[in-house]
Write an enzyme that holds these catalytic residues in place. Structure first.
Site, mmCIF file in Angstrom:
data_model
loop_
_atom_site.group_PDB
_atom_site.id
_atom_site.type_symbol
_atom_site.label_atom_id
_atom_site.label_comp_id
_atom_site.label_asym_id
_atom_site.label_seq_id
_atom_site.Cartn_x
_atom_site.Cartn_y
_atom_site.Cartn_z
ATOM 1 N N ASP A 11 -30.961 -19.616 -115.118
ATOM 2 C CA ASP A 11 -30.607 -19.814 -113.717
ATOM 3 C C ASP A 11 -30.272 -21.289 -113.596
ATOM 4 O O ASP A 11 -31.145 -22.133 -113.731
ATOM 5 C CB ASP A 11 -31.810 -19.426 -112.849
ATOM 6 C CG ASP A 11 -31.598 -19.723 -111.359
ATOM 7 O OD1 ASP A 11 -30.638 -20.432 -111.013
ATOM 8 O OD2 ASP A 11 -32.420 -19.234 -110.562
ATOM 9 N N TYR A 225 -44.419 -24.753 -111.076
ATOM 10 C CA TYR A 225 -43.492 -23.710 -110.645
ATOM 11 C C TYR A 225 -42.050 -24.081 -110.932
ATOM 12 O O TYR A 225 -41.565 -25.111 -110.524
ATOM 13 C CB TYR A 225 -43.619 -23.439 -109.140
ATOM 14 C CG TYR A 225 -42.550 -22.464 -108.707
ATOM 15 C CD1 TYR A 225 -42.686 -21.115 -109.015
ATOM 16 C CD2 TYR A 225 -41.399 -22.893 -108.073
ATOM 17 C CE1 TYR A 225 -41.700 -20.213 -108.675
ATOM 18 C CE2 TYR A 225 -40.403 -21.998 -107.730
ATOM 19 C CZ TYR A 225 -40.563 -20.656 -108.032
ATOM 20 O OH TYR A 225 -39.585 -19.776 -107.700
ATOM 21 N N LYS A 228 -39.495 -17.624 -111.645
ATOM 22 C CA LYS A 228 -39.895 -16.570 -112.571
ATOM 23 C C LYS A 228 -38.848 -16.473 -113.671
ATOM 24 O O LYS A 228 -37.671 -16.697 -113.445
ATOM 25 C CB LYS A 228 -39.995 -15.232 -111.832
ATOM 26 C CG LYS A 228 -41.341 -15.006 -111.182
ATOM 27 C CD LYS A 228 -42.361 -14.477 -112.163
ATOM 28 C CE LYS A 228 -43.679 -14.266 -111.430
ATOM 29 N NZ LYS A 228 -44.805 -14.142 -112.353
HETATM 30 P P1 13P Z 1 -35.360 -16.911 -109.095
HETATM 31 O O1 13P Z 1 -36.471 -16.899 -110.109
HETATM 32 O O2 13P Z 1 -34.428 -15.779 -109.289
HETATM 33 O O3 13P Z 1 -34.698 -18.257 -109.090
HETATM 34 O O4 13P Z 1 -36.003 -16.671 -107.662
HETATM 35 C C1 13P Z 1 -36.952 -17.574 -107.204
HETATM 36 C C2 13P Z 1 -37.497 -17.253 -105.865
HETATM 37 O O5 13P Z 1 -38.505 -17.806 -105.516
HETATM 38 C C3 13P Z 1 -36.835 -16.279 -104.992
HETATM 39 O O6 13P Z 1 -37.548 -16.088 -103.784
HETATM 40 MG MG MG Z 2 -33.045 -19.120 -108.649
HETATM 41 MG MG MG Z 3 -33.292 -15.411 -110.924
HETATM 42 MG MG MG Z 4 -36.983 -15.662 -111.190
#
Ligand code: 13P
Ligand code: MG
Ligand code: MG
Ligand code: MG
Ligand code: 13P
Length: 375
Positions: A11, A225, A228
Site C-alpha cells: 500500500d 501501527y 494491516k
Molecule cells: P489499509 O490497511 O488497507 O491501509 O487500511 C487501514 C485502515 O485503517 C482502514 O480503516
Molecule cells: Mg491504506
Molecule cells: Mg489495504
Molecule cells: Mg490493511
C-alpha cells in the site's frame, strides 16, 4: 526451465483515504515493469488500496534483483502518490532504502518456483482490510476438507493429501502438519489466525509446491501501527491439485477476518471483482479478489477475474447482512478486536489520565484486614 511466479504487494497510498489505488499509480507500475529484461511477463493488479505486482521470471524465489525491481517500482509509485497527495503515500515502505531482500521492509511477498506443467492454471488471491491468517480457513478447506474439495476423495493424484507449513508470526517459528492425520493438531493453531498463518502447502505425493501466502505482519515489523498487512496468496490448480472451482468454493462463505476499519475490527471477507475492490463502508467490509492465469512458457495468460461471476452474489449478500449485524455492535467486541489485536488504541493515554481515579480493591481489602476489620 523453471518459472518463478512472484507476487509482491504494498500500500503506497490510497485513493481516496484507504479505498483504492489511483489509476496513475497503476500506470506508473506498468511503466516500470514493461519490457523489463528481468521479467518474462507481469500484470499490475490491485485490491482496495493495495498495489499488487504479479511477475514471472526465471530467477527463482528471494532473488535480490527481482525484489529490488518491486521495491524500485513501489518507490516510483510513491512519487506519484506524493504528487497527488494520496492518503498514506509510501505507507508500507518501512525502510528508507532497499537492502537486498524486500522481506521485512514492508511489502508482502508470495513466490513459487514451478516446473511448468502441460497446462499450469494458477489463482492469485489478494485481500484488503485483513491479515495473512485470513487465508487459513480457505486454505484448510481447499487442501484438507473433502466437503469442499471432492478431489481429495475421488482424484487418485490427490488422495495422498497435502502438507501444511504453518508459521508462528510472533515467535517466528515454523512447523509442518500432514493432512489428514495431523488435522486436529493443526486446527489448534490455525484457528488462531492472528498468530498462526499457513505459509505454504505441498503435494504429499510429489513434494511439489501447491500454495504460498504472504505472512508479513507490518505492525510487528514496525513496532507501531502502520496498517494491516493485507495479504496475497498463490494457488496451483488442476491435475493433482484442487480444481479452480475447488479453490474458489470457500469464498462462497464470507468468513470473519480481522482488519476492518483502522485495522481494529472484524468483518466478513467479501469476494468481489477487481473493479468492485474499493472498500467504502466503514472502510470495508474486507475484500478478496481472485485472478486466474494460465502460465504459458512463463507468460501470464489472463486474468480471469473470477469473483465477477454472479455465482458469488449470494456470498456478497450474506457478507452485507453480516456487515449490518456487526456494525450495530459499534465499539464493542467481537466487532472491535481484542485489546492486543487492535492497531489503534488510546488505552495507554486514557489509562494514564485515569490512574488516580482507579481504586485498587485488593489493596483496600488488605488495608481493612490489617486494621482488624472483616476481609
Ligand atoms: P489499509 O490497511 O488497507 O491501509 O487500511 C487501514 C485502515 O485503517 C482502514 O480503516
Ligand atoms: Mg491504506
Ligand atoms: Mg489495504
Ligand atoms: Mg490493511
Ligand atoms: P469439463 O468437463 O467442463 O472440462 O470440467 C471438468 C471438471 O472436472 C470441472 O471440475
Amino acid at each position: 526451465a523453471k518459472v518463478t511466479l512472484s507476487v509482491i504487494k504494498a500500500d503506497i497510498g490510497g485513493f481516496v483515504g484507504h479505498s483504492a489505488v489511483h489509476p496513475e499509480v497503476k500506470e506508473k507500475a506498468r511503466a516500470c515493469l514493461e519490457k523489463h529484461p528481468l521479467l518474462i511477463d507481469y500484470y499490475v493488479a490491485h485490491v482496495g488500496d493495495d498495489l499488487v505486482l504479479i511477475m514471472t521470471h526465471e530467477h527463482g524465489r528471494n532473488k535480490g534483483e527481482i525484489h529490488k525491481l518491486a521495491w524500485d517500482t513501489f518507490v516510483a509509485c510513491t512519487e506519484v502518490a506524493k504528487k497527488l497527495k494520496l492518503y498514506g503515500a509510501g505507507q508500507d515502505l518501512l525502510a528508507d532504502a532497499f537492502s537486498g531482500n524486500v522481506k521485512g521492509l514492508g511489502p508482502g511477498v508470495a513466490e513459487m518456483e514451478v516446473e511448468e506443467r502441460e497446462s499450469e492454471p494458477v489463482v492469485v488471491l489478494m485481500a484488503d482490510k485483513t491479515e495473512p491468517g485470513a487465508w487459513n480457513l480457505p486454505l484448510y478447506k481447499i487442501f484438507a476438507d473433502p466437503f469442499n474439495t471432492i478431489g481429495l476423495i475421488i482424484d487418485p493424484k490427490m488422495h495422498c493429501g497435502f502438507a501444511f507449513e504453518v508459521r508462528d508470526l510472533i515467535e517466528d517459528k515454523k512447523i509442518i502438519f500432514n493432512a489428514p492425520e495431523d488435522l486436529y493438531d493443526m486446527l489448534v493453531f490455525i484457528g488462531a489466525p492472528g498468530r498462526y498463518a499457513i505459509k505454504r502447502v505441498f503435494h504429499r505425493g510429489t513434494g511439489e509446491i501447491a500454495a504460498v501466502s504472504s505472512t508479513q505482519r507490518l505492525n510487528l515489523m514496525a513496532g507501531r501501527y502502520v496498517g494491516k498487512d493485507d495479504p496475497v496468496c498463490i494457488v496451483r490448480c488442476q491435475n493433482g491439485y484442487p480444481s479452480v472451482g475447488e479453490v474458489l468454493e470457500p469464498f462462497a462463505f464470507p468468513h470473519l477476518v480481522s482488519g476492518w476499519m483502522r485495522g481494529s475490527h472484524s468483518g466478513p471477507l467479501m469476494p468481489v471483482s477487481m473493479d468492485d475492490a474499493r472498500p467504502t463502508r466503514f472502510d470495508g467490509p474486507p475484500r478478496v479478489v481472485a485472478l486466474g492465469f494460465q502460465l504459458a512458457d512463463g507468460k501470464l495468460i489472463g486474468p480471469n477475474d473470477f469473483f465477477s461471476d454472479p455465482a458469488f452474489d449470494n456470498a456478497r449478500r450474506l457478507a452485507l447482512e453480516i456487515a449490518d449485524y456487526l456494525r450495530r455492535l459499534g465499539p464493542f467486541e467481537p466487532h472491535r478486536l481484542h485489546l492486543d489485536e487492535m492497531e489503534y488504541t488510546t488505552m495507554p493515554q486514557v489509562m494514564e489520565k485515569l490512574r488516580d481515579r482507579f481504586i485498587d480493591l485488593r489493596l483496600a481489602k488488605k488495608a481493612r484486614a490489617a486494621a482488624g476489620g472483616e476481609a
